[in-house]
Scaffold this motif. Structure first.
Motif, PDB file in Angstrom:
ATOM      1  N   CYS A 145       0.842  -1.198   0.000  1.00 54.15           N
ATOM      2  CA  CYS A 145       0.000   0.000   0.000  1.00 54.15           C
ATOM      3  C   CYS A 145       0.876   1.247   0.000  1.00 54.15           C
ATOM      4  CB  CYS A 145      -0.898  -0.014   1.236  1.00 54.15           C
ATOM      5  SG  CYS A 145      -1.908   1.479   1.417  1.00 54.15           S
ATOM      6  N   LEU A 146       0.489   2.241  -0.795  1.00 54.52           N
ATOM      7  CA  LEU A 146       1.251   3.486  -0.859  1.00 54.52           C
ATOM      8  C   LEU A 146       0.483   4.675  -0.293  1.00 54.52           C
ATOM      9  CD1 LEU A 146       3.072   3.237  -4.291  1.00 54.52           C
ATOM     10  CD2 LEU A 146       3.990   2.890  -2.010  1.00 54.52           C
ATOM     11  N   LEU A 147      -0.531   4.417   0.532  1.00 52.20           N
ATOM     12  CA  LEU A 147      -1.230   5.512   1.198  1.00 52.20           C
ATOM     13  C   LEU A 147      -0.489   5.870   2.478  1.00 52.20           C
ATOM     14  CD1 LEU A 147      -4.953   4.439   0.751  1.00 52.20           C
ATOM     15  CD2 LEU A 147      -3.601   6.030  -0.624  1.00 52.20           C
ATOM     16  N   ARG A 148      -0.833   6.988   3.072  1.00 53.07           N
ATOM     17  CA  ARG A 148      -0.138   7.428   4.288  1.00 53.07           C
ATOM     18  C   ARG A 148      -0.404   6.483   5.457  1.00 53.07           C
ATOM     19  NH1 ARG A 148      -1.358  13.106   4.805  1.00 53.07           N
ATOM     20  NH2 ARG A 148      -1.857  12.998   2.641  1.00 53.07           N
ATOM     21  N   VAL A 149       0.458   6.510   6.430  1.00 50.40           N
ATOM     22  CA  VAL A 149       0.317   5.694   7.630  1.00 50.40           C
ATOM     23  C   VAL A 149      -1.017   6.019   8.297  1.00 50.40           C
ATOM     24  CG1 VAL A 149       1.306   5.260   9.912  1.00 50.40           C
ATOM     25  CG2 VAL A 149       2.805   5.595   7.965  1.00 50.40           C
ATOM     26  N   ARG A 150      -1.695   5.015   8.823  1.00 50.93           N
ATOM     27  CA  ARG A 150      -2.975   5.149   9.523  1.00 50.93           C
ATOM     28  C   ARG A 150      -4.045   5.787   8.651  1.00 50.93           C
ATOM     29  NH1 ARG A 150       1.086   6.159  12.857  1.00 50.93           N
ATOM     30  NH2 ARG A 150       0.965   8.407  12.752  1.00 50.93           N
ATOM     31  N   HIS A 151      -4.053   5.460   7.352  1.00 52.19           N
ATOM     32  CA  HIS A 151      -5.071   6.003   6.446  1.00 52.19           C
ATOM     33  C   HIS A 151      -6.429   5.374   6.730  1.00 52.19           C
ATOM     34  CE1 HIS A 151      -5.276   2.361   3.936  1.00 52.19           C
ATOM     35  NE2 HIS A 151      -3.959   2.279   4.155  1.00 52.19           N
ATOM     36  N   ALA A 152      -7.484   6.056   6.299  1.00 52.16           N
ATOM     37  CA  ALA A 152      -8.837   5.522   6.426  1.00 52.16           C
ATOM     38  C   ALA A 152      -9.164   4.755   5.146  1.00 52.16           C
ATOM     39  CB  ALA A 152      -9.833   6.662   6.621  1.00 52.16           C
ATOM     40  N   GLY A 153      -9.920   3.710   5.257  1.00 54.41           N
ATOM     41  CA  GLY A 153     -10.336   2.948   4.084  1.00 54.41           C
ATOM     42  C   GLY A 153      -9.349   1.878   3.695  1.00 54.41           C
ATOM     43  N   PRO A 154      -9.666   1.181   2.595  1.00 55.85           N
ATOM     44  CA  PRO A 154      -8.833   0.060   2.163  1.00 55.85           C
ATOM     45  C   PRO A 154      -7.492   0.511   1.585  1.00 55.85           C
ATOM     46  CG  PRO A 154     -10.581   0.456   0.574  1.00 55.85           C
ATOM     47  CD  PRO A 154     -10.839   1.375   1.735  1.00 55.85           C
ATOM     48  N   CYS A 155      -6.535  -0.375   1.668  1.00 51.70           N
ATOM     49  CA  CYS A 155      -5.206  -0.111   1.103  1.00 51.70           C
ATOM     50  C   CYS A 155      -5.277  -0.098  -0.421  1.00 51.70           C
ATOM     51  CB  CYS A 155      -4.229  -1.188   1.555  1.00 51.70           C
ATOM     52  SG  CYS A 155      -3.834  -1.108   3.310  1.00 51.70           S
ATOM     53  N   THR A 156      -4.367   0.656  -1.038  1.00 48.82           N
ATOM     54  CA  THR A 156      -4.300   0.738  -2.492  1.00 48.82           C
ATOM     55  C   THR A 156      -2.907   1.184  -2.917  1.00 48.82           C
ATOM     56  OG1 THR A 156      -5.320   1.704  -4.463  1.00 48.82           O
ATOM     57  CG2 THR A 156      -5.143   3.121  -2.544  1.00 48.82           C
ATOM     58  N   ARG A 157      -2.615   1.016  -4.190  1.00 49.19           N
ATOM     59  CA  ARG A 157      -1.361   1.521  -4.778  1.00 49.19           C
ATOM     60  C   ARG A 157      -1.578   2.871  -5.422  1.00 49.19           C
ATOM     61  NH1 ARG A 157       3.549  -0.598  -4.322  1.00 49.19           N
ATOM     62  NH2 ARG A 157       3.978  -0.073  -6.453  1.00 49.19           N
ATOM     63  N   ARG A 158      -2.825   3.309  -5.502  1.00 47.30           N
ATOM     64  CA  ARG A 158      -3.150   4.572  -6.176  1.00 47.30           C
ATOM     65  C   ARG A 158      -3.425   5.655  -5.158  1.00 47.30           C
ATOM     66  NH1 ARG A 158      -4.929   4.179 -11.831  1.00 47.30           N
ATOM     67  NH2 ARG A 158      -5.014   6.333 -11.308  1.00 47.30           N
ATOM     68  N   LEU A 159      -3.132   6.872  -5.545  1.00 48.18           N
ATOM     69  CA  LEU A 159      -3.413   8.003  -4.680  1.00 48.18           C
ATOM     70  C   LEU A 159      -4.906   8.270  -4.685  1.00 48.18           C
ATOM     71  CD1 LEU A 159      -0.597  10.415  -5.802  1.00 48.18           C
ATOM     72  CD2 LEU A 159      -0.586   8.782  -3.945  1.00 48.18           C
ATOM     73  N   THR A 160      -5.430   8.637  -3.554  1.00 44.67           N
ATOM     74  CA  THR A 160      -6.839   8.986  -3.479  1.00 44.67           C
ATOM     75  C   THR A 160      -6.969  10.499  -3.396  1.00 44.67           C
ATOM     76  OG1 THR A 160      -6.798   8.761  -1.097  1.00 44.67           O
ATOM     77  CG2 THR A 160      -7.504   6.841  -2.341  1.00 44.67           C
ATOM     78  N   PRO A 161      -8.011  11.048  -4.010  1.00 43.25           N
ATOM     79  CA  PRO A 161      -8.186  12.507  -3.911  1.00 43.25           C
ATOM     80  C   PRO A 161      -8.491  12.905  -2.470  1.00 43.25           C
ATOM     81  CG  PRO A 161      -9.999  11.489  -5.115  1.00 43.25           C
ATOM     82  CD  PRO A 161      -9.018  10.415  -4.783  1.00 43.25           C
ATOM     83  N   ARG A 162      -8.062  14.086  -2.097  1.00 44.07           N
ATOM     84  CA  ARG A 162      -8.295  14.564  -0.722  1.00 44.07           C
ATOM     85  C   ARG A 162      -9.699  15.026  -0.536  1.00 44.07           C
ATOM     86  NH1 ARG A 162      -3.243  16.517   2.133  1.00 44.07           N
ATOM     87  NH2 ARG A 162      -1.664  15.502   0.957  1.00 44.07           N
TER      88      ARG A 162
END
Length: 84
Positions: A67-84
């Motif tokens: 997963c490439l999201l920030r530490v302690r992110h909300a929601g499922p893990c992903t390799r793609r950036l999510t919009p803020r």
């Protein structure tokens, strides 16, 4: 297993949140290079380099990638950036 070497590139930031933001930008840019592992990116205080703070979640996903999201992110893990 072949030898692996890690390159440490000191970059100065004035605080931990700023260092994490900068590390995220640099790591995401560097993933276009073939041998980078942005999921392992950490930051540390200059005088406490043994105390490292993770920048990305880095959890292993079902396909084996991380997963490439920030530490302690909300929601499922992903390799793609999510919009803020």
């Amino acid at each position: 297993m072949p030898d692996r070497f890690v390159i440490h590139l000191p970059v100065i930031a004035s605080d931990l949140p700023g260092a994490v933001r900068l590390a995220r930008v640099l790591a995401r840019w560097a993933r276009v290079l073939p041998y980078t592992d942005p999921g392992e990116t950490t930051v540390s205080h200059e005088d406490e380099q043994g105390v490292r703070h993770r920048v990305f979640c880095d959890a292993r996903m079902p396909d084996g990638r991380r997963c490439l999201l920030r530490v302690r992110h909300a929601g499922p893990c992903t390799r793609r950036l999510t919009p803020r």
